[in-house]
Design a protein around this motif. Structure first.
Motif, PDB file in Angstrom:
ATOM      1  N   GLU A  10     -41.714  26.611  34.173  1.00  0.00           N
ATOM      2  CA  GLU A  10     -42.859  27.529  34.119  1.00  0.00           C
ATOM      3  C   GLU A  10     -43.795  27.152  32.976  1.00  0.00           C
ATOM      4  O   GLU A  10     -45.025  27.190  33.129  1.00  0.00           O
ATOM      5  N   ALA A  33     -44.753  31.184  25.499  1.00  0.00           N
ATOM      6  CA  ALA A  33     -43.800  32.288  25.682  1.00  0.00           C
ATOM      7  C   ALA A  33     -42.703  31.890  26.667  1.00  0.00           C
ATOM      8  O   ALA A  33     -41.513  32.183  26.441  1.00  0.00           O
ATOM      9  N   TYR A  34     -43.076  31.233  27.765  1.00  0.00           N
ATOM     10  CA  TYR A  34     -42.061  30.757  28.712  1.00  0.00           C
ATOM     11  C   TYR A  34     -41.093  29.792  28.019  1.00  0.00           C
ATOM     12  O   TYR A  34     -39.872  29.832  28.244  1.00  0.00           O
ATOM     13  N   LEU A  72     -37.679  28.741  29.852  1.00  0.00           N
ATOM     14  CA  LEU A  72     -38.161  28.593  31.233  1.00  0.00           C
ATOM     15  C   LEU A  72     -39.103  27.388  31.249  1.00  0.00           C
ATOM     16  O   LEU A  72     -40.332  27.507  31.290  1.00  0.00           O
ATOM     17  N   ILE A  79     -45.225  37.786  28.025  1.00  0.00           N
ATOM     18  CA  ILE A  79     -45.552  37.104  29.288  1.00  0.00           C
ATOM     19  C   ILE A  79     -46.345  38.029  30.199  1.00  0.00           C
ATOM     20  O   ILE A  79     -47.352  37.620  30.807  1.00  0.00           O
ATOM     21  N   GLU A  80     -45.935  39.286  30.292  1.00  0.00           N
ATOM     22  CA  GLU A  80     -46.667  40.240  31.131  1.00  0.00           C
ATOM     23  C   GLU A  80     -48.079  40.449  30.615  1.00  0.00           C
ATOM     24  O   GLU A  80     -49.030  40.578  31.393  1.00  0.00           O
ATOM     25  N   LYS A 102     -40.736  39.416  21.305  1.00  0.00           N
ATOM     26  CA  LYS A 102     -40.678  40.186  22.554  1.00  0.00           C
ATOM     27  C   LYS A 102     -41.362  39.366  23.643  1.00  0.00           C
ATOM     28  O   LYS A 102     -42.459  39.677  24.111  1.00  0.00           O
ATOM     29  N   PHE A 103     -40.674  38.297  24.050  1.00  0.00           N
ATOM     30  CA  PHE A 103     -41.305  37.286  24.890  1.00  0.00           C
ATOM     31  C   PHE A 103     -41.552  37.775  26.320  1.00  0.00           C
ATOM     32  O   PHE A 103     -42.568  37.421  26.915  1.00  0.00           O
ATOM     33  N   GLU A 104     -40.623  38.557  26.867  1.00  0.00           N
ATOM     34  CA  GLU A 104     -40.834  39.061  28.236  1.00  0.00           C
ATOM     35  C   GLU A 104     -42.093  39.921  28.309  1.00  0.00           C
ATOM     36  O   GLU A 104     -42.903  39.787  29.238  1.00  0.00           O
ATOM     37  N   GLN A 105     -42.253  40.811  27.313  1.00  0.00           N
ATOM     38  CA  GLN A 105     -43.452  41.664  27.299  1.00  0.00           C
ATOM     39  C   GLN A 105     -44.713  40.829  27.064  1.00  0.00           C
ATOM     40  O   GLN A 105     -45.766  41.119  27.637  1.00  0.00           O
ATOM     41  N   LEU A 147     -38.292  31.306  26.114  1.00  0.00           N
ATOM     42  CA  LEU A 147     -37.213  31.812  26.968  1.00  0.00           C
ATOM     43  C   LEU A 147     -36.511  30.689  27.722  1.00  0.00           C
ATOM     44  O   LEU A 147     -35.703  30.943  28.615  1.00  0.00           O
ATOM     45  N   LYS A 176     -50.150  37.377  31.499  1.00  0.00           N
ATOM     46  CA  LYS A 176     -50.442  37.384  32.931  1.00  0.00           C
ATOM     47  C   LYS A 176     -51.573  38.351  33.256  1.00  0.00           C
ATOM     48  O   LYS A 176     -52.436  38.062  34.100  1.00  0.00           O
TER      49      LYS A 176
END
Length: 886
Positions: free
Chosen positions: A397, A388-389, A394, A365-366, A360-363, A392, A369
């Motif tokens: 980043e 994590a970036y 990215l 990243i949050e 769950k990489f988007e979560q 994905l 952050k």
């Protein structure tokens, strides 16, 4: 009264008083709609967690009736709500169920509660037993519905299961208590689901029955959820008795049995939830979730003296769960830690790590952050955000994160290494090289760093430096060799150090025989020790992947053909090679692309070309740029033999280029039964189906390259084609051995035959009527092979003693002739080919040829190629005399 009931809008409704139940309300309402509850009367006792907004949205959609129900002094708010609903709902519903928000009515015998109520037309009220569900050993609130998360419950005869809740006919009901009801008339019938009379005046009885229907009571849920339930307090209790004792959790946390019967309604519940969200337009549900989170944090803060769990303890629990790879519960533990202390950066950091483990990489990243907002100067926070970036893709980043990491801590080798990895991934080989060098400088025994250095040097074509780096890596960490041996071997091969590369492959196989499927093909004229090693270690479990050279002996010379010409045509002045050299390649995770008008390409798992044959320009040197433009790939998880050839639909090429190549499998001891699929040009013609069926290859195992020209497979087996399209003796021997034994004994046979090409598109005999009339005088019978089955053709040629025919695929069948059978092949001057002379030589036949004039009268043929033939009868007669058949 019956007419009155029929006129009412609803069959059965639920009345409930709730307070701060936002996380569960949508599921609870959707579930009861799924079992057939028609409508809800929801009394809201001063909720502040988002429940109010959700209920108002549902009321506007007509799903519920929403009633604000604030607490009042000297009033039992719950009983008062029940009395209110008797007035509010009397004209609307026939039955009313009075339950709580943690109680789910579960029909077990019926799929719909209306069906259950139909069996109680004469009942006044029905008492339904509780079934108490515990925490299912969950400490924290996990994702998922209540009905999914909690499936462990108390044993049937547990004391608490003697309690019940009531569904009553509203017209007959005077009042409700929490569990039971009072009736207007003494002639009531208060029963259990099976029709037994309820005798108790209270809310509990020793009678317990869950066979027909039950109420799942999720009293405590997880330990975390219990904490919020306790801190919320009870609406109907005075301040000094408002909070439940903490030991209530242990008393109700009963998990002795499993009951999953409610899950029969899981999918319909989820569908109802989706429908409710669409129906109500609940676009603000995320803001309500945020409101619930703030509510929980405020509750913990204002009642901290009642909470024994600390943020630090929750983090430790999360770490323990993560170490046990129970990442879902670890995530819940970290989230609970954040509710206890929102200013803890390490809670966010560990939460991010657990989310990464579940992809769950988007979560994640949050979460990282959030940790950085609290403390931006922790190197690991920046580093793992970069990881994590990178997951994905990215890349920019990720690079920025790693650069900040190194700025904070420039002395840790792994930070340099990971930055080098993403730079290499982006194609910045020069920059990546700098960071890999720094990594091994900081940690000279870092084997993976040297391996990556080797990759950089290889990309830069600095092969000596690459080989040295790889060798250092494997010396430091020998087990890396098993994983990355191909890197060193490829560098050695590219440097021309083939023997050293073969030594690497041999070492790998010796250390780990399971690497057989991954050993790449070694392109070498002399496989030497490598080939010997593979052959010695071969077994059925591990297929061998290599180029095998299979040599068959050929005759020392070809007997010259008979002809009327003074000099034998140059096409027949050939000698056979002493050996017919053939190759079989076994490729793990290979790719085949075949375009009959352009090229054949075989590549390995890295899409490096292993074998190819280009029929026209442009020449293909690299298939990688072409892949995305090729037709969709057919991916086969199995063993595939590729047999298709150019012109493989033609009878001659089918027999010599496709069918006979199966002999190479026999020579390699590869059983046909071990092959999942056979790829051939097509499987439409009778001779194709019949010949494969005889060999034992059914239609289900055949793939047509005309349909699927782009194929990948777990293993591809490719065998070489006949040299320059000319078959070897072994091709002929295989076909004779395979099919001649199937020829039935016949008393009558055609000993002299003429093969007509009247049904062919090219190379017809323009004066064929004259020709047939002429040779029929000498006992020849004209036959057309296209009207015969495959085995009939085999039998025809096996029994013939003299054959005359114009050049064409029908001559393929001469491979089935008996020795000394006489063959006269007629050519036009534009198309003189020697393939059937070669077959005749291998099969010890008497071969004669006659060259006649080509006829160019037809306009539908290309000029000077495969033209029709005008046979000179005088020349034919002379050749027949020479062959002593006139």
């Amino acid at each position: 009264m019956e007419n009155n009931q029929q006129e009412k809008k609803y069959k059965v409704c639920i009345c409930a008083i709730i307070k701060d139940e936002f996380p569960y309300l949508l599921e609870w309402i959707a579930y009861h709609r799924a079992i057939g509850i028609d409508y809800f009367f929801i009394y809201d006792n001063e909720s502040s967690d988002g429940s109010t907004e959700l209920l108002i949205s549902l009321a506007k959609a007509g799903v519920i009736e929403y009633i604000q129900w604030p607490s009042k002094v000297n009033r039992n708010n719950q009983i008062a709500a029940y009395q209110d609903v008797l007035l509010r709902a009397r004209e609307k519903t026939e039955w009313i169920a009075v339950i709580d928000g943690d109680e789910f009515i579960v029909p077990r015998k019926h799929k719909h509660i209306h069906q259950f109520l139909l069996e109680h037309k004469n009942s006044s009220a029905i008492a339904i037993n509780w079934k108490l569900f515990g925490s299912s050993q969950h400490q924290y609130k996990l994702n998922g519905l209540v009905m999914e998360r909690f499936t462990r419950c108390a044993v049937k005869d547990s004391f608490v299961n003697g309690f019940f809740k009531t569904i009553a006919k509203i017209d007959l009901t005077q009042s409700f208590s929490i569990n039971n009801c009072n009736f207007k008339d003494k002639n009531y019938k208060y029963v259990y689901p099976d029709g037994s009379i309820v005798k108790t005046k209270g809310g509990r009885d020793d009678y317990i029955d869950h066979n027909i229907i039950q109420i799942n009571h999720y009293f405590c849920k997880s330990r975390e959820e219990w904490i919020f339930k306790r801190l919320r307090g009870m609406a109907d209790k005075p301040p000094d008795k408002k909070y439940r004792p903490d030991n209530n959790f242990d008393a109700h946390d009963q998990n002795e049995e499993e009951d999953r019967s409610i899950l029969n309604f899981l999918e319909s519940t989820k569908q109802e939830m989706e429908s409710l969200i669409l129906l109500t337009g609940l676009k603000s549900i995320n803001s309500q979730i945020e409101k619930r989170n703030k509510y929980e944090s405020a509750l913990l803060k204002s009642h901290h003296q009642m909470v024994s769990v600390t943020s630090t303890k929750a983090i430790k629990n999360g770490n323990r769960l993560a170490n046990m790879e129970n990442f879902s519960e670890a995530i819940a533990a970290y989230q609970f830690a954040l509710k206890l202390n929102q200013s803890s950066p390490w809670s966010y950091y560990y939460l991010g790590n657990a989310l990464v483990k579940l992809s769950k990489f988007e979560q994640a990243i949050e979460a990282y952050k959030s940790a950085l907002k609290i403390n931006p100067n922790v190197a690991w926070f920046n580093h793992d955000l970069g990881l994590a970036y990178n997951q994905l893709l990215l890349i920019d980043e990720a690079i920025s994160c790693y650069q900040r990491t190194i700025a904070i801590n420039p002395d840790f080798y792994k930070f340099h290494y990971d930055l080098g990895l993403v730079l290499y991934q982006k194609g910045n080989v020069e920059e990546a090289l700098i960071y890999f060098k720094k990594a091994v400088e900081l940690y000279p025994e870092f084997a993976s760093g040297y391996k990556q250095l080797g990759d950089c040097f290889y990309k830069k074509e600095q092969l000596s430096a690459a080989i040295k780096s790889y060798q250092t890596a494997f010396q430091l960490k020998p087990n890396l060799l098993v994983k990355y041996y191909s890197s060193l071997a490829k560098a050695l091969r590219k440097q021309g150090l083939l023997e050293e590369a073969i030594a690497i492959y041999c070492k790998i196989i010796e250390q780990n025989p399971e690497e057989y499927p991954n050993v790449p093909v070694v392109l070498s004229n002399n496989l030497g020790k490598f080939l010997e090693s593979l052959q010695n270690l071969q077994n059925e479990k591990y297929p061998i992947n290599y180029i095998q050279q299979i040599n068959f002996p050929n005759p020392n010379y070809f007997k010259p053909p008979f002809t009327l010409e003074q000099n034998i045509h140059q096409n027949f002045c050939i000698n056979p090679p002493s050996y017919a050299k053939n190759v079989m390649i076994l490729v793990p995770k290979g790719r085949i692309w075949f375009n009959e008008s352009w090229a054949f390409v075989l590549s390995d798992a890295n899409d490096d070309i292993l074998a190819k044959n280009c029929f026209r320009k442009p020449e293909i040197t690299d298939i990688k740029p072409m892949i995305e433009h090729l037709p969709s790939v057919l991916d086969i998880d199995g063993r595939v033999v590729f047999l298709s050839s150019r012109w493989g639909y033609n009878y001659c090429h089918w027999m010599f280029d496709i069918i006979s190549r199966l002999e190479l499998l026999n020579q390699s001891r590869i059983k046909l039964d071990s092959i999942d699929k056979f790829v051939v040009n097509s499987y439409q013609k009778q001779f194709q189906k019949e010949s494969l069926n005889i060999i034992g290859i059914s239609q289900e195992r055949v793939i047509e390259s005309e349909v699927y020209c782009h194929i990948k497979a777990r293993q591809i087996i490719y065998t070489s084609m006949p040299n320059q399209g000319i078959p070897g003796k072994w091709h002929c021997d295989f076909l004779r051995k395979k099919f001649l034994s199937l020829v039935p004994d016949k008393n009558i046979s055609l000993e002299r035959i003429y093969i007509s090409r009247e049904d062919s598109a090219v190379r017809r005999v323009v004066n064929e009527t004259e020709l047939i009339d002429f040779i029929s005088k000498y006992g020849f019978i004209s036959v057309t092979l296209s009207s015969m089955s495959f085995l009939e053709q085999v039998a025809l040629f096996a029994n013939a003693r003299v054959i005359i025919a114009p050049h064409g695929a029908g001559f393929t069948n001469t491979v089935f002739c008996q020795p000394e059978t006489k063959i006269i092949e007629i050519f036009g001057r534009d198309a003189i080919r020697n393939c059937y002379y070669v077959v005749a030589s291998y099969c010890n036949l008497e071969y004669y040829y006659l060259i006649c004039q080509s006829d160019n009268q037809r306009k539908d043929l290309p000029p000077k190629r495969d033209l029709d033939i005008n046979v000179d009868m005088n020349l034919l007669f002379k050749l027949m005399q020479k062959a002593k058949i006139s």
